[in-house]
Design a protein around this motif. Structure first.
Motif, PDB file in Angstrom:
ATOM      1  N   LYS A 142      31.444 100.408  62.102  1.00  0.00           N
ATOM      2  CA  LYS A 142      31.064 101.477  63.027  1.00  0.00           C
ATOM      3  C   LYS A 142      29.810 102.199  62.568  1.00  0.00           C
ATOM      4  CE  LYS A 142      35.754 102.557  64.605  1.00  0.00           C
ATOM      5  NZ  LYS A 142      35.774 102.123  66.014  1.00  0.00           N
ATOM      6  N   ARG A 143      29.520 102.169  61.237  1.00  0.00           N
ATOM      7  CA  ARG A 143      28.302 102.822  60.744  1.00  0.00           C
ATOM      8  C   ARG A 143      27.305 101.817  60.172  1.00  0.00           C
ATOM      9  NH1 ARG A 143      31.202 107.734  57.491  1.00  0.00           N
ATOM     10  NH2 ARG A 143      32.188 108.745  59.274  1.00  0.00           N
ATOM     11  N   ARG A 144      27.448 100.551  60.558  1.00  0.00           N
ATOM     12  CA  ARG A 144      26.580  99.479  60.046  1.00  0.00           C
ATOM     13  C   ARG A 144      26.582  99.465  58.523  1.00  0.00           C
ATOM     14  NH1 ARG A 144      21.507  96.813  63.086  1.00  0.00           N
ATOM     15  NH2 ARG A 144      22.391  96.695  65.173  1.00  0.00           N
ATOM     16  N   GLN A 145      27.709  99.809  57.930  1.00  0.00           N
ATOM     17  CA  GLN A 145      27.868  99.657  56.487  1.00  0.00           C
ATOM     18  C   GLN A 145      28.637  98.361  56.261  1.00  0.00           C
ATOM     19  OE1 GLN A 145      30.121 103.189  55.799  1.00  0.00           O
ATOM     20  NE2 GLN A 145      28.324 104.517  55.698  1.00  0.00           N
ATOM     21  N   ARG A 146      28.783  97.969  54.983  1.00  0.00           N
ATOM     22  CA  ARG A 146      29.634  96.819  54.762  1.00  0.00           C
ATOM     23  C   ARG A 146      30.462  97.002  53.497  1.00  0.00           C
ATOM     24  NH1 ARG A 146      28.152  93.101  51.347  1.00  0.00           N
ATOM     25  NH2 ARG A 146      29.371  91.577  52.467  1.00  0.00           N
ATOM     26  N   ILE A 147      31.531  96.234  53.404  1.00  0.00           N
ATOM     27  CA  ILE A 147      32.340  96.275  52.203  1.00  0.00           C
ATOM     28  C   ILE A 147      32.305  94.898  51.563  1.00  0.00           C
ATOM     29  CG2 ILE A 147      33.847  98.037  53.201  1.00  0.00           C
ATOM     30  CD1 ILE A 147      35.978  95.841  53.393  1.00  0.00           C
ATOM     31  N   ASP A 148      32.591  94.843  50.268  1.00  0.00           N
ATOM     32  CA  ASP A 148      32.569  93.580  49.532  1.00  0.00           C
ATOM     33  C   ASP A 148      34.015  93.231  49.176  1.00  0.00           C
ATOM     34  OD1 ASP A 148      32.610  91.652  47.612  1.00  0.00           O
ATOM     35  OD2 ASP A 148      31.198  92.625  46.258  1.00  0.00           O
ATOM     36  N   PRO A 149      34.609  92.226  49.861  1.00  0.00           N
ATOM     37  CA  PRO A 149      36.038  91.964  49.655  1.00  0.00           C
ATOM     38  C   PRO A 149      36.417  91.711  48.197  1.00  0.00           C
ATOM     39  CG  PRO A 149      35.272  90.808  51.597  1.00  0.00           C
ATOM     40  CD  PRO A 149      34.054  91.386  50.940  1.00  0.00           C
ATOM     41  N   ASP A 150      35.561  91.011  47.444  1.00  0.00           N
ATOM     42  CA  ASP A 150      35.955  90.747  46.060  1.00  0.00           C
ATOM     43  C   ASP A 150      35.962  92.028  45.229  1.00  0.00           C
ATOM     44  OD1 ASP A 150      36.582  87.971  45.980  1.00  0.00           O
ATOM     45  OD2 ASP A 150      34.470  87.535  46.269  1.00  0.00           O
ATOM     46  N   GLN A 151      34.994  92.924  45.498  1.00  0.00           N
ATOM     47  CA  GLN A 151      34.992  94.201  44.789  1.00  0.00           C
ATOM     48  C   GLN A 151      36.135  95.089  45.286  1.00  0.00           C
ATOM     49  OE1 GLN A 151      33.409  95.173  42.167  1.00  0.00           O
ATOM     50  NE2 GLN A 151      34.197  97.285  42.202  1.00  0.00           N
ATOM     51  N   GLU A 152      36.506  94.946  46.557  1.00  0.00           N
ATOM     52  CA  GLU A 152      37.662  95.680  47.074  1.00  0.00           C
ATOM     53  C   GLU A 152      38.924  95.332  46.291  1.00  0.00           C
ATOM     54  OE1 GLU A 152      38.339  98.166  49.771  1.00  0.00           O
ATOM     55  OE2 GLU A 152      36.455  98.308  48.709  1.00  0.00           O
ATOM     56  N   LEU A 153      39.042  94.033  45.896  1.00  0.00           N
ATOM     57  CA  LEU A 153      40.192  93.637  45.087  1.00  0.00           C
ATOM     58  C   LEU A 153      40.224  94.448  43.797  1.00  0.00           C
ATOM     59  CD1 LEU A 153      40.063  89.754  45.464  1.00  0.00           C
ATOM     60  CD2 LEU A 153      42.015  91.177  46.009  1.00  0.00           C
ATOM     61  N   ILE A 154      39.031  94.627  43.194  1.00  0.00           N
ATOM     62  CA  ILE A 154      38.961  95.397  41.940  1.00  0.00           C
ATOM     63  C   ILE A 154      39.285  96.863  42.217  1.00  0.00           C
ATOM     64  CG2 ILE A 154      37.416  96.151  40.089  1.00  0.00           C
ATOM     65  CD1 ILE A 154      36.028  93.436  40.308  1.00  0.00           C
ATOM     66  N   GLY A 155      38.754  97.391  43.339  1.00  0.00           N
ATOM     67  CA  GLY A 155      39.031  98.787  43.686  1.00  0.00           C
ATOM     68  C   GLY A 155      40.524  99.032  43.901  1.00  0.00           C
ATOM     69  N   LEU A 156      41.167  98.156  44.681  1.00  0.00           N
ATOM     70  CA  LEU A 156      42.598  98.321  44.938  1.00  0.00           C
ATOM     71  C   LEU A 156      43.416  98.035  43.688  1.00  0.00           C
ATOM     72  CD1 LEU A 156      43.075  96.674  48.445  1.00  0.00           C
ATOM     73  CD2 LEU A 156      43.181  99.096  47.872  1.00  0.00           C
TER      74      LEU A 156
END
Lengths: 574, 574
Positions: A294-308
């Motif tokens: 919605k804000r033209r941002q993006r997330i990095d799924p592999d880094q999300e694994l580390i975050g979670l």
């Protein structure tokens, strides 16, 4: 650069300014108010003391702010993971015991380790094995099981079980023991919450609130239900009327908790921890991606694994339960104007203040109120129309979805999800094991070739052109052998067979062996095998293989070239 | 028609004539001579009394002649299935006991029921899950384990184990107890067999035999080794020298055997029976197809399941072991001129005569001779160059192959094959989870579009054309979301995105959800989503879905049409 990737906080913190801080603070206040009842409720759902839900909403939020890549995701306990936690712990210990709590903490720690490891090894693609129908069916079925499991709190009776059959049976048995004051409190809260979801916003709007403010205020209705029912319980001493309240909650911040080192317990919980991790990750990433876009941002799924993963580690080590990025809380955070993960850290401060100062009030809260908030929250998870949509679109996807739902309802969440994954992989392989293929002929006067069954085309009795519409790999290699040999048995005049390959994206070693076998068998039968339109990357691999060395026929760049060479007929000028 | 399909004997028996009978009889005599030592040897390998191998070569051959679709396949005990039988039974009972024999018989019956059921349900495609590298690696590793397991018979020592580590260890421990006469007999037989494989044919040829006769006679060399060593053992009373002979074999035809009805045993053997069935089926079908193609005949894999299943049922119910279509015996049958499955029935008569009249002689046969025939037979299974070929062609296929080999050698045949299947499915899904995709641009002056990274093409900064080279399904749906959102984040000017889909053979429900999510996210980001070159069957499904209803952009038949409409530029006349 690399440091920024593993510590996404470095991407936004250096330029963090006063405007962002104001937006984040406002969002944090709103999310805190919403999270207090939600955290208590999900702890109850998981069979844990209420404060465990609060503990899981402090440290994990701070850690996610450092390691997470979504700007607006809000992590904490969520409904489905709480149900899975309860189901995983049920065979090990009685809810309310120290062993049960130790199990929940260990689940958070193990899930944290697994997610972090998967992130470091970049194994985020494993989540893809959960196909959408399986996830969707699983969440619908979980929502039904969760809602059913909370009915006992509304009626003030005993019931147990982690699937619909067990819960339904034990509810029916003890329905006669219904506690009327509990039912009044719980039913009242449920009614109010259902009403507020539909009508509070227009009412507030008519009272003069801006649409956005009305929207956000509506989402904090549960805190109102909590406050009012706790006050009623305190004023009327409802505990003496048999209304079950949230047990006494210790005041103060969580402290460091050493997880169990009992290896037997680790291996007993391993599968559950993995499923909780993967399901939580999938939910979290899909919420994160939706909001980021919605804000033209993006997330990095592999880094999300580390975050979670680190957030779960933090949760377990501070006495909390498994956490993940929740849908409703993240949407509230986003809508309330959060701009950076700092909003999450501020929310953590809010929840910490609650554990310091609100715990005496929480002790007066009826469990029936929390059950009502859970039921209202999970109703949104139940998406029965998806069954119809999936049925209309694809019978095979529907099969996987239905199996997941039936097994989750009738047996257990783990059986449901494992069966769904196995079935969707099996059905996919089955679907590609009988690929579409068509004998094609030349559209007269052109260089185009089309299916003989659908178009008027030119044919040549001695040369057959077979187009294969699928990558060739182990699951369909033998099917190709059968298709080709059938063709040859049916057409005794055949001297040349051309495999037309524009949709073949891959030829694996099994398919290569099959093609070699086909080539040899055709040679034995006096037929030459040719190829046309092999894609570049596929051709690169085939070079140097025995197939090309021993090929009876030739490789043509275009099917038309093959047509000209083998039939000796040129195209009529177009 | 339908009767002919389920009873393939009706296809050839009505026109069976004298010429065919003569050819079949000649082939049967040759195959019988070859099968006698082989049947005894494979019973020994499976840890069973020698006569069980003979029993498994009588009734199954007659039944396959009725239900099988291959004209020349010869069924009976084979090396790999015998090893798998031994491995499956080892945890349950001691070789040589009545329980062990009952287990082997039950394996044949269960395998028969499973294969027949799979045939009736037309589940032949399940065998496709065994990819070629897994089968090839498994057979190579089994060959090594089998050869190693026979060394104890050559040296006349005790050793046990069903993987290379255990066998190697127990061989080394007891090598000091080597029995010299046994080693002389076994070593001599081994040398003779190895020599005959390489040099007997040229020698016979020089002696004036026709090439084909020399070839066939060479393949019956084992019977010569058997006769000579049995004669030597009898003449020198070698049993008194510590040479282990085949135990006394009861004379007479097999009788009806009731399989065990112990349900516990059934469930313990279920996985093993399934693996033996599927591995046997795959081996049998590939031999059958190869031979059938040489005469432009064909086999029906689903009916083959019934043929093999009923043959196994017959084997078990007449006291035999699991059977399948063997490679070497089928080739000999084919080369010897067999024309119909009647040759198999005649062979059964030959073996039956052997059980009636040859059993006193068999009792004098040294086990070392049988071990030598097994070793020589399985050496042909070991295909180490396949490792190099597979490595060069595909690292992922090589990975599955290596895992199968290592686990089979180091742990067990079942672990090897299960790990291989799981890994090859996982690697395939992984491979397709990151599909090739390319931004394409227009080849100037044409209607063709090519990868911008490989060709000089025209581009338009506001419109991006993304070609996806894979079917879209759950394993790669999220990857597509990431690819698209990456693209949009990188190109802030973008207003239109066209997905070019000529290689998309399937869009499953997960991919549909992803495309809907992509469409919505792009809309939030101010970008319209279009499609071009969607295949007919894929488009049929998409009609009526929410994706098309809510699509921000349009569906174009050709990419060039999209280019014209979106960029406003026409092609320069070609």
């Amino acid at each position: 650069m690399n440091l920024k990737r593993y510590l996404p906080i470095l991407q936004w913190a250096p330029s963090y300014g006063r405007d962002q801080a104001t937006s984040d603070l406002v969002a944090a206040v709103i999310v805190t108010v919403m999270l207090i009842p939600q955290s208590l409720a999900y702890a109850l759902l998981a069979g844990l003391p209420a404060q465990v839900g609060l503990y899981a909403s402090i440290l994990p939020l701070v850690i996610y702010a450092v390691f997470g890549t979504s700007r607006t995701l809000s992590v904490g306990p969520v409904a489905v993971a709480s149900l899975m936690t309860a189901a995983a712990l049920a065979p090990l210990a009685e809810a309310g015991t120290a062993e049960y709590l130790a199990g929940a903490i260990l689940l958070a720690v193990m899930s944290g380790l697994m997610l972090t490891l998967m992130g470091v090894l970049r194994l985020g693609f494993l989540a893809n094995f959960l196909s959408h129908p399986v996830i969707s069916g699983f969440i619908t079925a979980s929502g039904i099981v969760i809602a059913a499991s909370q009915l006992k709190h509304l009626f003030g009776i005993q019931a147990n079980g982690h699937n619909l059959l067990d819960i339904g049976h034990s509810l029916l048995v003890s329905l006669g023991n219904t506690n009327l004051p509990t039912l009044l409190i719980g039913g009242g809260a449920l009614m109010f919450l259902l009403w507020s979801r539909r009508y509070l916003k227009p009412v507030l709007h008519r009272l003069g609130l801006a649409p956005r403010a009305a929207d956000i205020l509506t989402k904090t209705a549960p805190i109102l239900a909590v406050l009012v029912t706790a006050l009623v319980a305190w004023a009327l001493r409802l505990d003496e009327q048999g209304v079950r309240l949230v047990d006494e909650v210790p005041s103060g911040l969580p402290s460091f908790t050493m997880p169990s080192l009992d290896l037997g317990l680790w291996s007993q919980l391993a599968v559950s921890a993995l499923l909780i991790s993967v399901v939580g990750f999938v939910e979290s990433v899909s919420v994160g991606q939706t909001l980021a876009a919605k804000r033209r941002q993006r997330i990095d799924p592999d880094q999300e694994l580390i975050g979670l993963g680190t957030a779960n580690l933090g949760s377990g080590l501070s006495g909390g339960m498994p956490v993940t990025g929740g849908f409703s809380r993240s949407v509230v955070n986003f809508d309330a104007g959060a701009e950076t993960p700092a909003a999450g850290a501020y929310t953590a401060v809010g929840i910490a203040l609650a554990t310091l100062f609100l715990t005496p009030a929480i002790a007066w809260l009826p469990q029936a109120t929390l059950a009502a908030t859970i039921i209202v929250a999970v109703i949104t998870l139940i998406d029965l129309p998806a069954l119809g949509r999936t049925f209309r679109y694809s019978r095979t996807d529907f099969g996987a979805m239905l199996a997941t739902i039936v097994l989750t309802l009738a047996h257990s969440v783990e059986a449901g999800i494992i069966a769904g994954v196995a079935l969707s992989i099996g059905l996919f392989l089955y679907r590609t094991s009988r690929p579409h293929s068509a004998v094609v002929g030349r559209v007269p006067g052109t260089e185009h070739f089309r299916n003989v069954l659908r178009h008027e085309v030119e044919l040549c009795p001695k040369v057959t052109f077979l187009r294969v519409d699928e990558s060739l790999y182990f699951a369909n290699a033998r099917f190709l052998e059968e298709t080709v040999m059938d063709l040859v048995t049916r057409e005794p005049e055949l001297t040349d067979l051309v495999l037309v390959c524009p949709a073949v994206n891959l030829i694996d070693a099994s398919a290569l062996e099959s093609l070699e076998a086909i080539n040899e068998r055709l040679r034995d039968a006096g037929v030459r095998l040719h190829f046309s339109e092999i894609k570049g990357p596929v051709m690169d691999r085939l070079k140097g293989t025995e197939l090309l060395e021993h090929l009876g026929g030739r490789i043509f760049l275009s099917t038309y070239e093959a047509w000209q060479a083998l039939t000796g007929r040129a195209a009529v000028a177009a």
